[in-house]
Design a protein around this motif. Structure first.
Motif, mmCIF file in Angstrom:
data_model
loop_
_atom_site.group_PDB
_atom_site.id
_atom_site.type_symbol
_atom_site.label_atom_id
_atom_site.label_comp_id
_atom_site.label_asym_id
_atom_site.label_seq_id
_atom_site.Cartn_x
_atom_site.Cartn_y
_atom_site.Cartn_z
ATOM 1 N N VAL A 31 0.824 -1.288 -0.141
ATOM 2 C CA VAL A 31 0.099 -0.066 0.015
ATOM 3 C C VAL A 31 0.698 1.054 0.206
ATOM 4 O O VAL A 31 0.742 2.312 -0.769
ATOM 5 C CB VAL A 31 -0.961 -0.009 1.327
ATOM 6 N N GLY A 32 1.908 1.167 0.659
ATOM 7 C CA GLY A 32 2.797 2.400 0.683
ATOM 8 C C GLY A 32 3.433 2.701 -0.329
ATOM 9 O O GLY A 32 3.537 3.881 -1.013
ATOM 10 N N ILE A 33 4.038 1.758 -1.083
ATOM 11 C CA ILE A 33 4.902 1.816 -2.424
ATOM 12 C C ILE A 33 3.821 2.447 -3.241
ATOM 13 O O ILE A 33 4.027 2.988 -4.064
ATOM 14 C CB ILE A 33 5.261 0.411 -2.576
ATOM 15 N N GLY A 34 2.394 1.426 -3.454
ATOM 16 C CA GLY A 34 1.415 2.142 -4.224
ATOM 17 C C GLY A 34 1.075 3.687 -4.339
ATOM 18 O O GLY A 34 0.937 4.239 -5.360
ATOM 19 N N ILE A 35 0.990 4.019 -2.942
ATOM 20 C CA ILE A 35 0.426 5.348 -2.705
ATOM 21 C C ILE A 35 1.316 6.460 -3.225
ATOM 22 O O ILE A 35 1.327 7.320 -3.697
ATOM 23 C CB ILE A 35 0.258 5.448 -1.301
ATOM 24 N N ASP A 39 1.048 9.097 -6.087
ATOM 25 C CA ASP A 39 1.327 10.617 -5.895
ATOM 26 C C ASP A 39 2.400 11.220 -6.785
ATOM 27 O O ASP A 39 2.270 12.216 -7.292
ATOM 28 C CB ASP A 39 1.805 10.854 -4.320
ATOM 29 N N ALA A 40 3.469 10.271 -7.115
ATOM 30 C CA ALA A 40 4.528 10.730 -7.987
ATOM 31 C C ALA A 40 3.989 10.973 -9.308
ATOM 32 O O ALA A 40 4.207 11.849 -10.014
ATOM 33 C CB ALA A 40 5.709 9.730 -8.418
ATOM 34 N N MET A 41 3.082 10.147 -9.782
ATOM 35 C CA MET A 41 2.522 10.278 -11.388
ATOM 36 C C MET A 41 1.738 11.545 -11.298
ATOM 37 O O MET A 41 1.312 12.140 -12.129
ATOM 38 C CB MET A 41 1.808 9.106 -11.406
ATOM 39 N N ALA A 42 0.673 11.587 -9.964
ATOM 40 C CA ALA A 42 -0.192 12.681 -10.335
ATOM 41 C C ALA A 42 0.378 14.150 -10.174
ATOM 42 O O ALA A 42 0.111 14.843 -10.819
ATOM 43 C CB ALA A 42 -1.011 12.368 -8.846
ATOM 44 N N SER A 43 1.758 14.201 -9.607
ATOM 45 C CA SER A 43 2.409 15.349 -9.796
ATOM 46 C C SER A 43 2.792 15.611 -10.804
ATOM 47 O O SER A 43 3.303 16.849 -11.260
ATOM 48 C CB SER A 43 3.579 15.390 -8.639
ATOM 49 N N MET A 44 3.283 14.565 -11.883
ATOM 50 C CA MET A 44 3.806 14.830 -13.199
ATOM 51 C C MET A 44 2.954 14.796 -14.198
ATOM 52 O O MET A 44 3.001 15.415 -15.503
ATOM 53 C CB MET A 44 5.008 13.756 -13.448
ATOM 54 N N LEU A 45 2.036 13.974 -14.148
ATOM 55 C CA LEU A 45 1.036 13.986 -15.479
ATOM 56 C C LEU A 45 -0.326 14.782 -15.248
ATOM 57 O O LEU A 45 -0.758 15.480 -14.220
ATOM 58 C CB LEU A 45 0.352 12.416 -15.399
ATOM 59 N N ARG A 46 -0.586 14.979 -16.433
ATOM 60 C CA ARG A 46 -1.584 16.132 -16.788
ATOM 61 C C ARG A 46 -2.831 15.482 -17.339
ATOM 62 O O ARG A 46 -2.426 14.531 -18.706
ATOM 63 C CB ARG A 46 -1.075 17.208 -17.574
ATOM 64 N N TYR A 47 -3.928 15.613 -16.861
ATOM 65 C CA TYR A 47 -5.121 14.792 -17.594
ATOM 66 C C TYR A 47 -5.403 15.525 -19.112
ATOM 67 O O TYR A 47 -5.296 16.774 -19.359
ATOM 68 C CB TYR A 47 -6.561 15.246 -17.103
ATOM 69 N N ASN A 48 -5.509 14.468 -20.112
ATOM 70 C CA ASN A 48 -5.920 15.094 -21.616
ATOM 71 C C ASN A 48 -4.601 15.994 -22.123
ATOM 72 O O ASN A 48 -5.108 17.355 -22.620
ATOM 73 C CB ASN A 48 -7.248 15.515 -21.684
#
Length: 58
Positions: A31-35, A39-48
């Motif tokens: 769970v910790g590794i997944g979270i 979080d890392a992807m959410a800070s770098m990726l942008r929707y559409n």
């Protein structure tokens, strides 16, 4: 089967297994590794990012 490709992953797991991951259980470690990964992807990726038209509005 998990293969450790990057040395920092092996170092992290080696340093933290007995103090953090083992007492909490394997599932909590996952769970910790997944979270942290999400979080890392959410800070770098942008929707559409290319403003694609999907033909409908959700």
């Amino acid at each position: 089967m998990v293969y450790l490709i990057h040395k920092s992953t092996k170092d992290y797991l080696g340093d933290n297994y007995t103090t953090q991951l083992q007492p909490a259980g394997v599932a909590q470690g996952h769970v910790g590794i997944g979270i942290r990964a999400i979080d890392a992807m959410a800070s770098m990726l942008r929707y559409n990012m290319y403003n694609l038209d999907f033909g409908f509005k959700p």
